[in-house]
Design an enzyme around this catalytic site. Structure first.
Site, PDB file in Angstrom:
ATOM      1  N   LYS A   7      31.318  49.039  28.030  1.00  0.00           N
ATOM      2  CA  LYS A   7      31.918  48.593  26.719  1.00  0.00           C
ATOM      3  C   LYS A   7      31.157  48.459  25.464  1.00  0.00           C
ATOM      4  O   LYS A   7      31.348  48.902  24.340  1.00  0.00           O
ATOM      5  CB  LYS A   7      32.802  47.390  26.968  1.00  0.00           C
ATOM      6  CG  LYS A   7      34.081  47.371  27.930  1.00  0.00           C
ATOM      7  CD  LYS A   7      34.793  48.353  27.222  1.00  0.00           C
ATOM      8  CE  LYS A   7      35.954  49.092  28.416  1.00  0.00           C
ATOM      9  NZ  LYS A   7      36.751  50.225  27.864  1.00  0.00           N
ATOM     10  N   SER A   9      36.016  44.793  24.804  1.00  0.00           N
ATOM     11  CA  SER A   9      36.484  43.479  25.611  1.00  0.00           C
ATOM     12  C   SER A   9      35.746  42.552  25.087  1.00  0.00           C
ATOM     13  O   SER A   9      34.394  42.602  24.731  1.00  0.00           O
ATOM     14  CB  SER A   9      36.188  44.036  27.266  1.00  0.00           C
ATOM     15  OG  SER A   9      36.158  42.669  27.697  1.00  0.00           O
ATOM     16  N   TYR A  31      30.432  47.714  34.264  1.00  0.00           N
ATOM     17  CA  TYR A  31      31.585  47.875  33.579  1.00  0.00           C
ATOM     18  C   TYR A  31      31.492  47.457  31.917  1.00  0.00           C
ATOM     19  O   TYR A  31      31.665  47.891  30.966  1.00  0.00           O
ATOM     20  CB  TYR A  31      32.678  47.085  34.117  1.00  0.00           C
ATOM     21  CG  TYR A  31      33.755  47.073  33.179  1.00  0.00           C
ATOM     22  CD1 TYR A  31      34.639  48.146  32.738  1.00  0.00           C
ATOM     23  CD2 TYR A  31      34.128  45.801  32.694  1.00  0.00           C
ATOM     24  CE1 TYR A  31      35.722  47.783  31.816  1.00  0.00           C
ATOM     25  CE2 TYR A  31      35.292  45.546  31.707  1.00  0.00           C
ATOM     26  CZ  TYR A  31      35.889  46.791  31.512  1.00  0.00           C
ATOM     27  OH  TYR A  31      36.982  46.558  30.498  1.00  0.00           O
TER      28      TYR A  31
HETATM   29  P1  NAD Z   1      44.277  50.629  33.438  1.00  0.00           P
HETATM   30  O1  NAD Z   1      43.515  50.922  34.581  1.00  0.00           O
HETATM   31  O2  NAD Z   1      45.857  50.248  33.852  1.00  0.00           O
HETATM   32  O3  NAD Z   1      44.576  51.779  32.574  1.00  0.00           O
HETATM   33  C1  NAD Z   1      43.530  52.936  32.247  1.00  0.00           C
HETATM   34  C2  NAD Z   1      43.962  54.276  32.321  1.00  0.00           C
HETATM   35  O4  NAD Z   1      43.086  55.077  32.334  1.00  0.00           O
HETATM   36  C3  NAD Z   1      44.607  54.449  33.846  1.00  0.00           C
HETATM   37  O5  NAD Z   1      46.073  54.799  33.737  1.00  0.00           O
HETATM   38  C4  NAD Z   1      43.786  55.452  34.556  1.00  0.00           C
HETATM   39  O6  NAD Z   1      44.261  56.304  35.442  1.00  0.00           O
HETATM   40  C5  NAD Z   1      43.077  56.295  33.036  1.00  0.00           C
HETATM   41  N1  NAD Z   1      41.694  56.828  33.323  1.00  0.00           N
HETATM   42  C6  NAD Z   1      40.652  56.116  33.842  1.00  0.00           C
HETATM   43  N2  NAD Z   1      39.627  57.229  33.629  1.00  0.00           N
HETATM   44  C7  NAD Z   1      40.095  58.328  32.973  1.00  0.00           C
HETATM   45  C8  NAD Z   1      39.827  59.650  33.093  1.00  0.00           C
HETATM   46  N3  NAD Z   1      38.427  59.891  33.159  1.00  0.00           N
HETATM   47  N4  NAD Z   1      40.254  60.594  32.274  1.00  0.00           N
HETATM   48  C9  NAD Z   1      41.618  60.322  32.188  1.00  0.00           C
HETATM   49  N5  NAD Z   1      42.282  58.970  32.208  1.00  0.00           N
HETATM   50  C10 NAD Z   1      41.707  58.102  32.909  1.00  0.00           C
HETATM   51  O7  NAD Z   1      43.631  49.492  32.510  1.00  0.00           O
HETATM   52  P2  NAD Z   1      43.979  48.781  31.489  1.00  0.00           P
HETATM   53  O8  NAD Z   1      44.069  46.985  31.786  1.00  0.00           O
HETATM   54  O9  NAD Z   1      45.309  49.084  30.753  1.00  0.00           O
HETATM   55  O10 NAD Z   1      42.895  48.839  30.466  1.00  0.00           O
HETATM   56  C11 NAD Z   1      43.043  49.674  29.327  1.00  0.00           C
HETATM   57  C12 NAD Z   1      41.686  49.520  28.497  1.00  0.00           C
HETATM   58  O11 NAD Z   1      41.406  48.366  28.144  1.00  0.00           O
HETATM   59  C13 NAD Z   1      40.345  50.005  29.381  1.00  0.00           C
HETATM   60  O12 NAD Z   1      39.398  50.816  28.700  1.00  0.00           O
HETATM   61  C14 NAD Z   1      40.035  48.766  29.741  1.00  0.00           C
HETATM   62  O13 NAD Z   1      38.368  48.587  30.218  1.00  0.00           O
HETATM   63  C15 NAD Z   1      40.271  47.904  28.412  1.00  0.00           C
HETATM   64  N6  NAD Z   1      40.256  46.534  28.708  1.00  0.00           N
HETATM   65  C16 NAD Z   1      41.237  45.930  29.677  1.00  0.00           C
HETATM   66  C17 NAD Z   1      41.225  44.499  29.706  1.00  0.00           C
HETATM   67  C18 NAD Z   1      42.133  43.859  30.969  1.00  0.00           C
HETATM   68  O14 NAD Z   1      41.882  42.648  31.410  1.00  0.00           O
HETATM   69  N7  NAD Z   1      43.059  44.752  31.591  1.00  0.00           N
HETATM   70  C19 NAD Z   1      40.415  43.589  29.046  1.00  0.00           C
HETATM   71  C20 NAD Z   1      39.600  44.175  28.227  1.00  0.00           C
HETATM   72  C21 NAD Z   1      39.489  45.751  27.918  1.00  0.00           C
HETATM   73  C1  WQD Z   2      40.393  34.525  34.828  1.00  0.00           C
HETATM   74  C2  WQD Z   2      40.062  33.108  35.433  1.00  0.00           C
HETATM   75  C3  WQD Z   2      38.506  33.175  37.492  1.00  0.00           C
HETATM   76  C4  WQD Z   2      41.007  35.181  40.063  1.00  0.00           C
HETATM   77  C5  WQD Z   2      38.090  39.861  33.706  1.00  0.00           C
HETATM   78  C6  WQD Z   2      36.655  40.563  33.396  1.00  0.00           C
HETATM   79  C7  WQD Z   2      36.882  40.903  31.915  1.00  0.00           C
HETATM   80  C8  WQD Z   2      38.163  41.670  31.469  1.00  0.00           C
HETATM   81  C9  WQD Z   2      39.308  40.803  32.076  1.00  0.00           C
HETATM   82  C10 WQD Z   2      38.132  43.912  31.157  1.00  0.00           C
HETATM   83  C11 WQD Z   2      38.502  32.868  35.838  1.00  0.00           C
HETATM   84  C12 WQD Z   2      39.814  32.564  37.721  1.00  0.00           C
HETATM   85  C13 WQD Z   2      40.568  34.430  39.057  1.00  0.00           C
HETATM   86  C14 WQD Z   2      41.127  34.427  41.388  1.00  0.00           C
HETATM   87  C15 WQD Z   2      40.564  32.318  40.416  1.00  0.00           C
HETATM   88  N1  WQD Z   2      38.455  43.032  31.951  1.00  0.00           N
HETATM   89  N2  WQD Z   2      40.371  33.163  38.949  1.00  0.00           N
HETATM   90  N3  WQD Z   2      41.024  32.938  41.313  1.00  0.00           N
HETATM   91  O1  WQD Z   2      37.001  37.019  34.864  1.00  0.00           O
HETATM   92  O2  WQD Z   2      38.177  36.091  32.685  1.00  0.00           O
HETATM   93  O3  WQD Z   2      37.745  38.502  33.069  1.00  0.00           O
HETATM   94  O4  WQD Z   2      39.102  40.444  33.506  1.00  0.00           O
HETATM   95  O5  WQD Z   2      37.528  44.046  30.281  1.00  0.00           O
HETATM   96  O6  WQD Z   2      35.690  41.962  31.853  1.00  0.00           O
HETATM   97  O7  WQD Z   2      35.641  40.119  33.778  1.00  0.00           O
HETATM   98  O8  WQD Z   2      39.488  37.277  34.366  1.00  0.00           O
HETATM   99  O9  WQD Z   2      41.420  37.287  35.523  1.00  0.00           O
HETATM  100  O10 WQD Z   2      39.477  37.687  36.751  1.00  0.00           O
HETATM  101  O11 WQD Z   2      39.830  35.468  35.951  1.00  0.00           O
HETATM  102  O12 WQD Z   2      40.182  31.225  39.921  1.00  0.00           O
HETATM  103  O13 WQD Z   2      41.676  34.734  42.439  1.00  0.00           O
HETATM  104  O14 WQD Z   2      40.637  32.977  36.749  1.00  0.00           O
HETATM  105  O15 WQD Z   2      37.318  32.396  38.152  1.00  0.00           O
HETATM  106  O16 WQD Z   2      38.238  31.502  35.484  1.00  0.00           O
HETATM  107  P1  WQD Z   2      37.955  37.142  33.577  1.00  0.00           P
HETATM  108  P2  WQD Z   2      40.382  37.015  35.668  1.00  0.00           P
END
Ligand code: NAD
Ligand code: WQD
Length: 347
Positions: A155, A126, A151
């Site tokens: 990562k 991330s 969290y």
């Molecule tokens: P998500 O929660 O939709 O998907 C994650 C999946 O992992 C889920 O289906 C959950 O059931 C499964 N899971 C969690 N713990 C588990 C375990 N112990 N065993 C088996 N399955 C398990 O999330 P996502 O948004 O699809 O994110 C996928 C990956 O990308 C994650 O590693 C997340 O940290 C990373 N990521 C997401 C974002 C974002 O904003 N969505 C941003 C950066 C990184």
């Molecule tokens: C985006 C922008 C908020 C909600 C988070 C995690 C990051 C990554 C992705 C996994 C910001 C603003 C949001 C609301 C708002 N996940 N906002 N009102 O914070 O960039 O990242 O998700 O790795 O680790 O921290 O994403 O979608 O929460 O916010 O104004 O109700 O929207 O302040 O500027 P963020 P977000």
């Protein structure tokens, strides 16, 4: 046909990646314990691609279950590891839940990969590992910072663990992908992001407000040093992100890596403010959004967007969808999923 194991494959980014892999003729095997997703996603994937991915309801923290699974699938060419818990606020409240789930899951995974000779790992990292940026756009050479949440720390530690494992095992290779802000959904409206409870992230909060599940969107801060005062993020369409995973797997299988451990940013390179996202949503949905400006949210950074040159060159990949495409597809999904929920209780 190359077999790819996708952990977290019924989740948001995982399900889109499974579709993209199947469309490129990969055989996909999903591992997910459904803690944040539904098995119905397997049906949805089949409806989109015509191919049902194999699905194993395994918790990654259970070492024996995972070993048994790998014994059956030791012929896999790579693992894409999405499975993790990802709610920033919850991780602050329950750090051990996050360390146990995300770290133990990865330890068990890499143990099993080494034991059964599956040597290519793609890791969902991330942009959060960059913390508050020293300079923009963020390149992979920007320094990482102490994490702002447990969290985020999972990562950072995950990346560090992988680096050490790669060093110690000459045949083991890995690529970490640092996602910026994934939003949007598949054009079919059959898969997308379905947060449980009140969403923390901007896009699902917008669509849930527009559909009437939430009263109003609170915009966190309009006094940042940005064009309209609201914070800037690099939003990327989840379908573009999924394509990047297919390219990454191809790079690994075809042995095109330049180092045994590589890191790539996945973003569009373009920052958008919160108000720009709202305007795009109002334009593509034709709906007026009820929102109100309030104070900044703790822990938010002012601006974040990616330098995408490395991923563009090395993965031969470039994000192609616009912000309007993203908001339109998120809205399409929100409307469809509410319909689907009534029919068969999706979640
Ligand atoms: P998500 O929660 O939709 O998907 C994650 C999946 O992992 C889920 O289906 C959950 O059931 C499964 N899971 C969690 N713990 C588990 C375990 N112990 N065993 C088996 N399955 C398990 O999330 P996502 O948004 O699809 O994110 C996928 C990956 O990308 C994650 O590693 C997340 O940290 C990373 N990521 C997401 C974002 C974002 O904003 N969505 C941003 C950066 C990184
Ligand atoms: C985006 C922008 C908020 C909600 C988070 C995690 C990051 C990554 C992705 C996994 C910001 C603003 C949001 C609301 C708002 N996940 N906002 N009102 O914070 O960039 O990242 O998700 O790795 O680790 O921290 O994403 O979608 O929460 O916010 O104004 O109700 O929207 O302040 O500027 P963020 P977000």
């Amino acid at each position: 046909m190359h077999k790819i194991i996708v952990t977290g494959g019924t989740g948001y980014i995982g399900s889109h990646t499974v579709v993209a892999l199947q469309e490129k003729n990969y055989e996909v095997v999903i591992v997910d314990n459904l803690v944040n997703s539904s098995e119905k996603t397997v049906d949805r994937i089949e409806e989109i691609t015509g191919i049902r991915p194999a699905f194993f309801p395994i918790d990654m923290t259970h070492q024996e279950g995972l070993r048994k699974f790998f014994r059956l699938h030791a012929d896999a060419k790579a693992v894409i590891h999405f499975a993790a818990l990802k709610a920033v606020g919850e991780s602050v409240q329950q750090p051990l839940l996050y360390y146990r789930n995300n770290m133990l899951g990865m330890i068990n995974l890499m143990d099993a990969m080494l034991e059964f000779g599956v040597q290519n790992l793609v890791f969902s990292s991330s942009a959060t590992v960059y913390g508050t940026p020293d300079s923009l756009p963020l390149t992979e050479k920007n320094s990482t910072k102490p994490a702002l949440s447990p969290y985020g720390n999972t990562k950072k530690i995950g990346e560090d663990m992988i680096e050490d494992v790669v060093k110690a095992n000459p045949d083991f290779r890995a690529i970490s992908l640092r996602y910026f802000n994934p939003i949007g959904a598949h054009k079919s409206g059959k898969i997308g992001e379905l947060p449980s409870g009140i969403p923390n992230n901007l896009m699902p909060f917008i669509t849930q407000t527009a559909i009437g599940l939430r009263k109003e969107l609170l915009v966190f801060g309009d006094d940042y040093d940005t064009p309209d005062g609201t914070a800037v993020r690099d939003y990327i369409h989840v379908v573009d992100l999924a394509e990047a995973h297919v390219k990454t797997v191809g790079r690994m299988i075809n042995q095109q890596q330049k180092a045994d451990y590589e890191i790539f940013n996945l973003g569009t390179g373009k920052g958008s403010t919160v108000l720009e996202v709202i305007k795009s949503f109002e334009k593509t949905s034709g709906k007026k959004l009820n929102y109100r400006i309030v104070g900044r949210r703790d822990g938010d950074v002012e601006q974040m967007y990616a330098a995408t040159d490395l991923a563009n060159q090395e993965l031969n990949w470039k994000a192609k969808y616009s912000l309007d495409d993203m908001t339109a597809s998120s809205w399409n999904w929100e409307q469809k999923v509410r319909g689907l929920e009534e029919q068969d209780s999706f979640n």
